[in-house]
Design a protein around this motif. Structure first.
Motif, short mmCIF file in Angstrom:
data_model
loop_
_atom_site.label_atom_id
_atom_site.label_comp_id
_atom_site.label_asym_id
_atom_site.label_seq_id
_atom_site.Cartn_x
_atom_site.Cartn_y
_atom_site.Cartn_z
N ASP A 101 57.12 128.24 -46.83
CA ASP A 101 55.67 128.49 -46.84
C ASP A 101 55.36 129.95 -47.17
O ASP A 101 54.44 130.25 -47.92
CB ASP A 101 55.13 128.12 -45.45
N ASP A 102 56.18 130.86 -46.61
CA ASP A 102 55.92 132.29 -46.82
C ASP A 102 56.55 132.83 -48.12
O ASP A 102 56.54 134.03 -48.36
CB ASP A 102 56.44 133.11 -45.62
N GLY A 193 50.47 129.00 -43.83
CA GLY A 193 50.39 130.14 -42.91
C GLY A 193 50.14 129.75 -41.46
O GLY A 193 50.06 130.60 -40.59
N PRO A 337 49.45 131.09 -50.70
CA PRO A 337 48.33 131.94 -50.28
C PRO A 337 47.09 131.79 -51.17
O PRO A 337 46.01 132.22 -50.77
CB PRO A 337 48.89 133.37 -50.39
#
Ligand code: WTA
Length: 654
Positions: A101-102, A193, A337
């Motif tokens: 995810d990051d 996030g 993001p």
């Protein structure tokens, strides 16, 4: 499909060197299957899958509709997905490019994946899991999720993956339905996030009753977040696997041994456990991955589905690995993001074959139109060769955008029609062979006897709509509904349809080309953002809120982005609310449904009436409700309605 529909011929580049190159090659395969269906699939079963004991018979129709394929052959799915590539000297090839995810990336080779699978398989055995036991996997998108499925397959345990967005109640129903002995989960999942609970939901499911068969809960530590722990039952995955060796002899199983169950929604009752075989399923997965995506050794494949759905089973865990491909596995969401995430990942990983859902495309179109920075043209997408679509009809406008802006006008789009029950693609273009028409899934996969018939099973002429059926069995087909063979027969092989498999979708074939277009479900199954849900399931969840709800009816409303949205018509036990009160109760009911089924089942639109529109015999007039949901003028005859005033009430939005 109109006569003017733009027809996209097969580009030379796509035809060149393709597994199925050119229409004559496609037709040759179709003819081969026509002549002898069993021999055709037997040939492919030998070419694409390694057998421990070769089968001597291909198709066994004696127990129809309980068909069997390759029954006396033995094999192991995990051996086919991992060991054989390593044995052929391909252990260093990257199997999975995992992007968290990051944005952190890790690369897992075939040798690594095999070792990790063996360690977990040994750990499962050490906890007493045996061949034939059911294991529920309630996991986020992760390498560990794929490893968990492979480890079950390795020891002959039947997995049942439950999508991480389902509620404790839904999880409990699936654990109880399968009589599972173990749950494999993670402490939490990371999406967009946010840290979302998984273990806590397992915990809650356990308190609901019905999960007494569970002996162990294996927990993958993803976030290290705080979780409750029951030392008598819970074990960390890393502690269990550390103790284990990285080799594990595969359990050789018969071809019909159930590889997995996957619960899916039907038009009536609770979700049903679709039971898949090992041999036939794997053949279908391997052949369709190869042909539909024309996958070559150097390709980087990316299927954006979740392993909680069938697409993630066939086109992440089994198909690409069975053929030794390199694939991207993504933990996150397309909008984090920002809405350029997919395009950036295609650029970074040089993805050449990309497979996603129309809902995702439609929402990314909106975002791209609003901001140049997340428009696909702001990224280098020249690595792309083939695009795919799955899960719902793709409207021609979204198709054109996908073709032009993502595929740069060069990449064929394979619009793949299939279902949880079919195991693999049923109707789809083959990129090197099939000219494309936006909005059409084109022609059957070679060996699939798809047809459009009327209510008595007779073919309807092209150009006329009807029921989509498959006239002959195929290796990857559903074998049973877990524990409910009667329901299996009546749902999929109704007597009036001559023994054909009933897909549950409507379809129409183009008068000139014979191309199929799917016109949507003919039953009470909704498709919201490609997620399949039964209206009955949502209605039962609503009326189970006995403190508030007297009666509920749920229908789908067409939606530009999500395909359909859920619209619920409610009669409360108390007086009909209006204004703020109505909005407050609507929110309460949405949360109730999220708790009962999962957030994906929340009705977007909730309306209240003193009653529901019913015929004299008391049947809810659903067609009328569908019109109201769409804010359409009412053309149906409403003279038989007991209380026509409720229509006005139900038209009021909250
Ligand atoms: C719909 C997903 C039109 C259809 C693989 C089917 C599609 C249901 C397409 C199965 C497509 C899937 N065009 N409709 N290309 N693909 N559908 O079981 O209504 O989650 O019956 O399997 O999705 O959904 P399921």
């Amino acid at each position: 499909m109109s006569e003017e529909a733009i027809n996209y011929p097969v580009p030379d580049a796509a035809m060149k060197g393709a597994h199925v190159s050119g229409m004559p090659a496609y037709l040759k395969l179709v003819a081969e299957a026509d002549v002898d269906l069993g021999a055709y699939w037997a040939r492919l079963a030998r070419e694409f899958v390694s057998w421990k004991t070769p089968f001597t018979q291909s198709l066994d129709e004696s127990g129809a509709p309980f068909f069997k394929w390759f029954e006396d052959g033995t094999l192991n799915a995990s051996y086919n997905c991992l060991d054989r590539h390593v044995e052929r000297g391909r252990g260093d090839k990257v199997a999975i490019l995992f992007e968290a995810d990051d944005g952190q990336v890790s690369r897992v080779t075939y040798s690594d994946l095999l070792a990790r699978t063996c360690r977990l398989a040994n750990a499962l055995k050490a906890r007493g899991v045996k061949k034939g036991d059911r294991v529920v996997i309630y996991m986020s998108m992760s390498v560990e999720g794929v490893v968990a499925m492979q480890a079950c397959a390795r020891i002959g345990a039947t997995h049942s993956v439950v999508f991480g967005g389902f509620s404790a109640q839904s999880l409990r129903d699936r654990i109880a339905g399968a009589g599972a002995v173990m749950v494999i989960t993670a402490d939490e999942q990371l999406r967009g996030g946010k840290q979302l609970p998984l273990k806590a939901i397992v915990e809650e499911a356990m308190t609901l009753g019905g999960c007494e068969s569970i002996k162990d809960v294996i927990v993958y530590r993803r976030t290290g977040g705080q979780i409750a722990w029951d030392a008598s039952r819970d074990r960390w995955m890393h502690e269990e696997t550390e103790k284990q060796g990285d080799t594990c002899e595969p359990e050789w199983v018969g071809a019909e041994h159930p590889l997995f169950l996957l619960y899916t929604s039907g038009s009536t009752g609770k979700p049903k456990g679709v039971q898949h075989s090992t041999g036939g399923y794997l053949v279908q997965a391997a052949v369709s991955t190869t042909w539909t995506f024309d996958l070559r050794d150097e390709d980087v494949f990316w299927c954006t589905a979740d392993i909680g759905w069938v697409t993630g089973h066939t086109y992440i865990t089994y198909g690409p690995l069975a053929i030794g491909a390199t694939q991207v596995v993504f933990e996150g969401v397309p909008t984090y993001p920002d809405a350029g995430r997919f395009w950036k990942m295609i650029q970074d990983h040089k993805v050449s074959v990309f497979y996603t859902a129309p809902t995702a495309i439609r929402s990314l179109i909106k975002a791209a139109e609003a901001s140049e920075a997340v428009h696909p043209r702001s990224y280098d997408l020249t690595s792309l060769r083939i695009l795919g679509s799955v899960g719902e009809p793709i409207n021609p406008a979204a198709w054109e955008w996908y073709h032009q802006h993502v595929g740069g006008g060069r990449c064929p789009i394979v619009d793949t029609f299939w279902q949880t029950e079919t195991g693999g693609h049923m109707i789809t273009p083959l990129p090197g062979a099939t000219p494309l028409v936006p909005g059409s899934c084109t022609l059957p996969f070679p060996g699939i006897a798809a047809a459009v018939v009327d209510e008595t099973g007779n073919d309807v002429p092209h150009g006329q709509g009807g029921l989509l059926v498959v006239k002959k069995p195929w290796p990857g087909m559903i074998r049973n509904i877990w524990g409910d063979p009667e329901r299996f027969k009546v749902s999929y092989f109704p007597p009036e349809l001559k023994g054909y498999y009933l897909a549950g979708d409507g379809s129409i074939r183009d008068a000139k080309t014979g191309y199929f277009t799917i016109t949507g479900r003919i039953d009470d199954v909704l498709n919201v953002s490609g997620h399949r849900m039964g209206t009955m399931e949502i209605e039962s969840a609503l009326v189970s809120c006995t403190a508030l709800v007297a009666e509920a009816a749920v229908v789908g409303r067409p939606d530009e982005t999500t395909g359909e949205t859920i619209c619920a018509f409610i009669v409360l036990k108390g007086p009909r609310p209006t204004g703020d009160e109505a909005r407050k109760i609507a929110t309460e009911l949405r949360n109730w449904v999220a708790k009962e089924i999962g957030p994906i089942a929340k009705p977007k639109d909730i309306r209240f009436g003193d009653n529901l529109p019913k015929t004299r015999s008391g049947k809810i007039m659903r067609r009328l409700l569908r019109s109201i949901a769409k804010d359409e003028a009412i053309t149906q005859d409403t003279s038989t309605l007991e209380n026509p005033a409720v229509l006005e009430q139900l038209m009021e939005r909250n």
